[in-house]
Design a protein around this motif. Structure first.
Motif, PDB file in Angstrom:
ATOM      1  N   GLY A  26      44.737  49.413  33.244  1.00 54.90           N
ATOM      2  CA  GLY A  26      44.436  49.275  34.671  1.00 54.90           C
ATOM      3  C   GLY A  26      44.901  47.970  35.286  1.00 54.90           C
ATOM      4  O   GLY A  26      44.925  47.826  36.513  1.00 54.90           O
ATOM      5  N   MET A  73      42.040  55.245  42.218  1.00 53.56           N
ATOM      6  CA  MET A  73      42.079  53.788  42.080  1.00 53.56           C
ATOM      7  C   MET A  73      43.512  53.288  41.902  1.00 53.56           C
ATOM      8  O   MET A  73      43.893  52.256  42.453  1.00 53.56           O
ATOM      9  CB  MET A  73      41.188  53.343  40.919  1.00 53.56           C
ATOM     10  CG  MET A  73      39.698  53.501  41.210  1.00 53.56           C
ATOM     11  SD  MET A  73      38.655  52.927  39.834  1.00 53.56           S
ATOM     12  CE  MET A  73      37.020  52.986  40.631  1.00 53.56           C
ATOM     13  N   TYR A  84      43.327  49.461  43.524  1.00 50.96           N
ATOM     14  CA  TYR A  84      42.059  48.719  43.433  1.00 50.96           C
ATOM     15  C   TYR A  84      41.003  49.583  42.760  1.00 50.96           C
ATOM     16  O   TYR A  84      40.850  50.760  43.087  1.00 50.96           O
ATOM     17  CB  TYR A  84      41.539  48.328  44.827  1.00 50.96           C
ATOM     18  CG  TYR A  84      40.268  47.497  44.745  1.00 50.96           C
ATOM     19  CD1 TYR A  84      40.340  46.114  44.661  1.00 50.96           C
ATOM     20  CD2 TYR A  84      39.012  48.103  44.702  1.00 50.96           C
ATOM     21  CE1 TYR A  84      39.183  45.343  44.552  1.00 50.96           C
ATOM     22  CE2 TYR A  84      37.850  47.349  44.579  1.00 50.96           C
ATOM     23  CZ  TYR A  84      37.946  45.967  44.510  1.00 50.96           C
ATOM     24  OH  TYR A  84      36.803  45.219  44.386  1.00 50.96           O
ATOM     25  N   GLY A  85      40.272  48.986  41.856  1.00 55.76           N
ATOM     26  CA  GLY A  85      39.146  49.687  41.263  1.00 55.76           C
ATOM     27  C   GLY A  85      38.318  48.754  40.404  1.00 55.76           C
ATOM     28  O   GLY A  85      38.829  47.790  39.832  1.00 55.76           O
ATOM     29  N   ARG A  86      37.027  49.040  40.360  1.00 51.51           N
ATOM     30  CA  ARG A  86      36.111  48.294  39.493  1.00 51.51           C
ATOM     31  C   ARG A  86      35.248  49.326  38.753  1.00 51.51           C
ATOM     32  O   ARG A  86      34.535  50.114  39.391  1.00 51.51           O
ATOM     33  CB  ARG A  86      35.217  47.341  40.308  1.00 51.51           C
ATOM     34  CG  ARG A  86      35.980  46.230  41.048  1.00 51.51           C
ATOM     35  CD  ARG A  86      36.582  45.229  40.076  1.00 51.51           C
ATOM     36  NE  ARG A  86      37.294  44.138  40.732  1.00 51.51           N
ATOM     37  CZ  ARG A  86      38.608  44.126  40.962  1.00 51.51           C
ATOM     38  NH1 ARG A  86      39.359  45.181  40.629  1.00 51.51           N
ATOM     39  NH2 ARG A  86      39.183  43.078  41.516  1.00 51.51           N
ATOM     40  N   ASP A 107      35.883  52.805  45.275  1.00 52.67           N
ATOM     41  CA  ASP A 107      36.214  51.462  44.798  1.00 52.67           C
ATOM     42  C   ASP A 107      35.507  51.089  43.510  1.00 52.67           C
ATOM     43  O   ASP A 107      36.034  50.340  42.689  1.00 52.67           O
ATOM     44  CB  ASP A 107      35.824  50.426  45.864  1.00 52.67           C
ATOM     45  CG  ASP A 107      36.547  50.651  47.163  1.00 52.67           C
ATOM     46  OD1 ASP A 107      37.763  50.401  47.196  1.00 52.67           O
ATOM     47  OD2 ASP A 107      35.913  51.102  48.138  1.00 52.67           O
ATOM     48  N   TRP A 121      40.316  57.631  38.340  1.00 51.66           N
ATOM     49  CA  TRP A 121      41.503  56.848  37.993  1.00 51.66           C
ATOM     50  C   TRP A 121      42.687  57.047  38.956  1.00 51.66           C
ATOM     51  O   TRP A 121      43.235  56.047  39.465  1.00 51.66           O
ATOM     52  CB  TRP A 121      41.915  57.148  36.545  1.00 51.66           C
ATOM     53  CG  TRP A 121      42.805  56.110  35.938  1.00 51.66           C
ATOM     54  CD1 TRP A 121      44.162  56.167  35.786  1.00 51.66           C
ATOM     55  CD2 TRP A 121      42.391  54.830  35.401  1.00 51.66           C
ATOM     56  NE1 TRP A 121      44.628  55.023  35.183  1.00 51.66           N
ATOM     57  CE2 TRP A 121      43.566  54.191  34.933  1.00 51.66           C
ATOM     58  CE3 TRP A 121      41.174  54.183  35.270  1.00 51.66           C
ATOM     59  CZ2 TRP A 121      43.540  52.917  34.343  1.00 51.66           C
ATOM     60  CZ3 TRP A 121      41.133  52.924  34.681  1.00 51.66           C
ATOM     61  CH2 TRP A 121      42.306  52.303  34.235  1.00 51.66           C
ATOM     62  N   ILE A 171      42.812  47.359  38.610  1.00 51.70           N
ATOM     63  CA  ILE A 171      41.592  48.054  38.183  1.00 51.70           C
ATOM     64  C   ILE A 171      40.975  47.224  37.066  1.00 51.70           C
ATOM     65  O   ILE A 171      41.583  47.045  36.008  1.00 51.70           O
ATOM     66  CB  ILE A 171      41.894  49.481  37.676  1.00 51.70           C
ATOM     67  CG1 ILE A 171      42.575  50.316  38.768  1.00 51.70           C
ATOM     68  CG2 ILE A 171      40.604  50.158  37.216  1.00 51.70           C
ATOM     69  CD1 ILE A 171      43.084  51.678  38.283  1.00 51.70           C
TER      70      ILE A 171
END
Length: 302
Positions: A183, A139, A144-146, A95, A136, A188
Motif C-alpha cells: 500500500g 483506497m 489514500y487509505g488508513r 478513508d 483496497w 495506504i
C-alpha cells in the motif's frame, strides 16, 4: 483539535458494542462519517441482528454526527463488498477501515473442536482480509487509505485456552506487514492495535478493580493515531488502561555455521548466541532475513 477526521469516511466492524462502539463514537466525534458494522451476534458468533449497530448510529446522530448501520457478517465477502458500496453510495469514498470484529470460542487446545478453531480464524483473519480486499481498490483509486487491524497480546505472546484466537490475531499482523508494503505507493498505511479492554469478551476473566481500569475508551487514542492522516505504517501499538506500548517482530544478528555434517550439534551448542538479542533489528521486509543470512555466508568465505 489536532487529530480530526473532517471529510473522512470510516468503516468500523464489530462496532455495535464494546471497543468497536467506542471507536465509532470517537471517529464520529472528531468529524468522520462512520459506517457502523455489526452482525449483532453473541460473543461466540451465534445469532445476529442489526439493532446493535443501529443503536450506535442513533447515538452518533443524536450527537450531531453522520452514521449508517450495516449488519453484514465479515465472513461473507459479497456482504462485505455491499457494505463498502453502501459507504461509497452515501459518502463517495472510504478513508478508514478499522477491522475490529471478532468472536471467542475459548477452550484448551486438547478440548477445542476444529470447527471452533476454524470459525474463530474465519471471523478474525478472513473477516479482516475480506474487508481489506473490498476497500483496497477504492483506497488505491483515491491514493489514500488508513487500515487498522486488531491484533491481541494473545496473538503476540500467547494465552491459555486461546489457541484459535491467538493464531487468528497474529495472522492479522502478518497481513498488515505485506499490505503496508503493497500500500505504500498509494499512501495506504496499515497498522495493528493490540487492545487490553474490559468488554463482553473479557468479563468474568478478571477482578472488577482491574476491569474498571481497563475501560475500552482508554484504548481509543491508539486507534485514532493509527487511523489518522499522520499515522505511521507497519506499527503495532499496544494499549490498555491509558498505557501505550509498541510490539516488534525482530531478527537477531545470528551466527554463521555453514553446512557441515556437524552443524546440528554446533547449532545446539551456539543456540544462546543465535538467540542473543544484542544488536537485533526490526526488518523492513521479509527480504532482510535472507540478506543477513547470505551476507554472513559470503563474509565467512572471504
Amino acid at each position: 483539535m489536532g487529530i480530526d477526521f473532517k471529510g473522512r469516511v470510516a468503516i468500523v466492524t464489530g462496532a455495535g458494542g464494546g471497543l468497536g462502539r467506542q471507536h465509532a463514537l470517537a471517529l464520529a466525534a472528531r468529524g468522520a462519517k462512520v459506517l457502523v458494522n455489526d452482525l449483532g451476534g453473541a460473543v461466540d458468533g451465534s445469532g445476529g441482528t442489526v439493532s446493535a449497530a443501529q443503536a450506535v448510529v442513533d447515538e452518533i446522530r443524536a450527537a450531531g454526527g453522520e452514521a449508517l448501520a450495516n449488519g453484514a457478517s465479515v465472513t461473507d465477502f459479497a456482504a462485505v463488498e455491499a457494505m463498502v458500496q453502501q459507504a461509497i453510495d452515501a459518502w463517495g469514498r472510504v478513508d478508514v477501515l478499522v477491522n475490529n470484529a471478532g468472536i471467542l470460542r475459548d477452550k484448551s487446545f486438547a478440548k477445542m473442536s476444529m470447527d471452533d478453531f476454524r470459525l474463530v480464524v474465519d471471523v478474525h483473519l478472513m473477516g479482516a482480509a475480506n474487508c481489506c480486499k473490498a476497500v483496497w481498490p477504492h483506497m488505491v483509486a483515491q491514493q489514500y487509505g488508513r487500515i487498522v487491524m486488531t491484533t491481541s497480546s494473545t496473538g503476540l505472546y500467547g494465552n491459555f485456552g486461546q489457541a484459535n484466537y491467538g493464531a487468528a490475531k497474529l495472522a492479522q499482523v502478518g497481513l498488515m506487514q505485506t499490505l503496508a508494503i503493497e500500500g505504500a505507493k498509494y499512501n495506504i498505511h496499515v497498522n495493528a492495535l493490540a487492545p487490553t479492554a474490559a468488554t463482553r469478551m473479557t468479563e468474568g476473566l478478571m477482578p472488577q478493580e482491574v476491569l474498571d481500569a481497563l475501560k475500552p475508551e482508554a484504548v481509543v487514542p491508539a486507534m485514532l493515531v493509527l487511523a489518522h492522516e499522520s499515522a505511521p505504517t507497519r506499527t503495532i501499538l499496544c494499549a490498555g488502561a491509558g498505557t501505550f506500548e509498541a510490539a516488534h517482530i525482530t531478527l537477531t544478528q545470528g551466527v554463521h555455521l555453514g553446512i557441515g555434517a556437524d552443524v546440528p550439534e554446533q547449532l545446539a551448542a551456539h543456540l544462546a548466541q543465535v538467540t542473543d538479542r544484542a544488536g537485533e533489528q526490526v526488518p523492513q521486509s521479509g527480504a532482510a532475513q535472507g540478506t543477513n543470512e547470505v551476507g554472513k555466508a559470503l563474509a565467512a568465505r572471504a
